[in-house]
Write a protein that holds these residues in place. Structure first.
Motif, PDB file in Angstrom:
ATOM      1  N   GLU A   1      -7.181  -1.202  -4.883  1.00 51.84           N
ATOM      2  CA  GLU A   1      -7.921  -1.389  -3.990  1.00 51.84           C
ATOM      3  C   GLU A   1      -9.191  -2.214  -4.377  1.00 51.84           C
ATOM      4  O   GLU A   1      -9.683  -2.772  -3.343  1.00 51.84           O
ATOM      5  CB  GLU A   1      -8.423  -0.081  -3.698  1.00 51.84           C
ATOM      6  CG  GLU A   1      -9.309   0.983  -4.949  1.00 51.84           C
ATOM      7  CD  GLU A   1      -9.681   2.221  -4.800  1.00 51.84           C
ATOM      8  OE1 GLU A   1     -10.727   2.441  -4.085  1.00 51.84           O
ATOM      9  OE2 GLU A   1      -8.816   3.144  -5.248  1.00 51.84           O
TER      10      GLU A   1
ATOM     11  N   ALA B   1      -1.356  -4.584   2.766  1.00 52.69           N
ATOM     12  CA  ALA B   1      -2.722  -5.286   3.038  1.00 52.69           C
ATOM     13  C   ALA B   1      -2.738  -6.149   4.338  1.00 52.69           C
ATOM     14  O   ALA B   1      -1.723  -6.772   4.505  1.00 52.69           O
ATOM     15  CB  ALA B   1      -3.444  -5.628   1.721  1.00 52.69           C
TER      16      ALA B   1
ATOM     17  N   LEU C   1       0.984  -1.206   0.057  1.00 47.87           N
ATOM     18  CA  LEU C   1       0.026   0.052   0.020  1.00 47.87           C
ATOM     19  C   LEU C   1       0.863   1.446   0.008  1.00 47.87           C
ATOM     20  O   LEU C   1       0.560   2.226  -0.707  1.00 47.87           O
ATOM     21  CB  LEU C   1      -0.805   0.021   1.518  1.00 47.87           C
ATOM     22  CG  LEU C   1      -1.843  -1.263   1.427  1.00 47.87           C
ATOM     23  CD1 LEU C   1      -2.677  -1.245   2.794  1.00 47.87           C
ATOM     24  CD2 LEU C   1      -2.826  -1.243   0.151  1.00 47.87           C
TER      25      LEU C   1
ATOM     26  N   GLU D   1     -10.290  -5.731  -2.469  1.00 49.93           N
ATOM     27  CA  GLU D   1     -11.502  -5.919  -1.559  1.00 49.93           C
ATOM     28  C   GLU D   1     -12.147  -7.188  -2.259  1.00 49.93           C
ATOM     29  O   GLU D   1     -12.670  -8.070  -1.334  1.00 49.93           O
ATOM     30  CB  GLU D   1     -12.578  -4.700  -2.306  1.00 49.93           C
ATOM     31  CG  GLU D   1     -13.916  -4.981  -2.170  1.00 49.93           C
ATOM     32  CD  GLU D   1     -14.940  -4.095  -3.121  1.00 49.93           C
ATOM     33  OE1 GLU D   1     -16.173  -4.127  -2.977  1.00 49.93           O
ATOM     34  OE2 GLU D   1     -14.175  -3.144  -3.896  1.00 49.93           O
TER      35      GLU D   1
END
Length: 193
Positions: A166, A61, A48, A170
């Motif tokens: 992202e 993450a 990240l 998810e």
């Protein structure tokens, strides 16, 4: 207690997906030697913040995917090339950094649901996977263009579609294949609009 060495990358790996890597840092060469000796995997986590090379403050993450080495070779440039395949998803519980700057973590494995057959509503997504599999880079990795269940379809599409990191992260956190496929449909529709 499950301990895994971590490999933070700007790529999100999914179960069943294959990733080709070129290894040159001593910490990762040591990690791979240990993995081969012990027939063990390592954790790929989405980076990240920070750079993939040693040094600096890294943020990655909390959910990742175990990688197992399926092939390796010495490249023309003298570096080690490996191909890994994603195995199990995990959550990072505790994280530490060794003296050689190798990240390690205590992880909990995420439970996978039993495979469910593809349904009629998945026809378009299955066609997208088939088209993606015709790309030379996907063919080089040996990833199939036809899969038989929702879990495999959802993971393959989440990995191969050109989604933002992202969105990939998810998708990696969603435990239901049906829910993951529904979210992929939304993202594909958004990409096409």
């Amino acid at each position: 207690m499950n301990r895994l060495p971590l490999f933070p990358l700007k790529t999100v790996l999914f179960p069943g997906a294959r990733l080709s890597l070129q290894i040159f840092e001593a910490r990762y060469l040591d990690m791979l030697s240990a993995c081969l000796r012990e027939d063990a995997g390592f954790g790929v986590v989405g980076l990240l913040q920070g750079e993939e090379v040693a040094g600096g403050n890294l943020q990655f993450a909390a959910v990742g995917c175990e990688a197992r080495i399926v092939d390796f070779e010495r490249r023309d440039n003298g570096l080690l090339g490996i191909t890994v395949q994603g195995q199990r998803r995990f959550i990072v519980r505790e994280h530490s950094v060794a003296a050689n700057h190798l990240h390690q973590a205590t992880v909990d494995w995420l439970t996978e649901e039993a495979p469910s057959p593809l349904q009629v509503e998945h026809t378009e997504l299955a066609a997208i996977l088939l088209a993606l599999a015709e790309h030379p880079s996907v063919q080089e990795l040996g990833m199939p263009g036809v899969v038989g269940d929702q879990q495999a379809l959802s993971y393959a599409l989440a990995y191969l579609l050109p989604l933002e990191q992202e969105h990939k992260l998810e998708l990696l956190t969603i435990s239901s294949a049906r829910a993951r496929l529904a979210r992929i449909e939304e993202l594909v529709a958004w990409m096409q609009s």
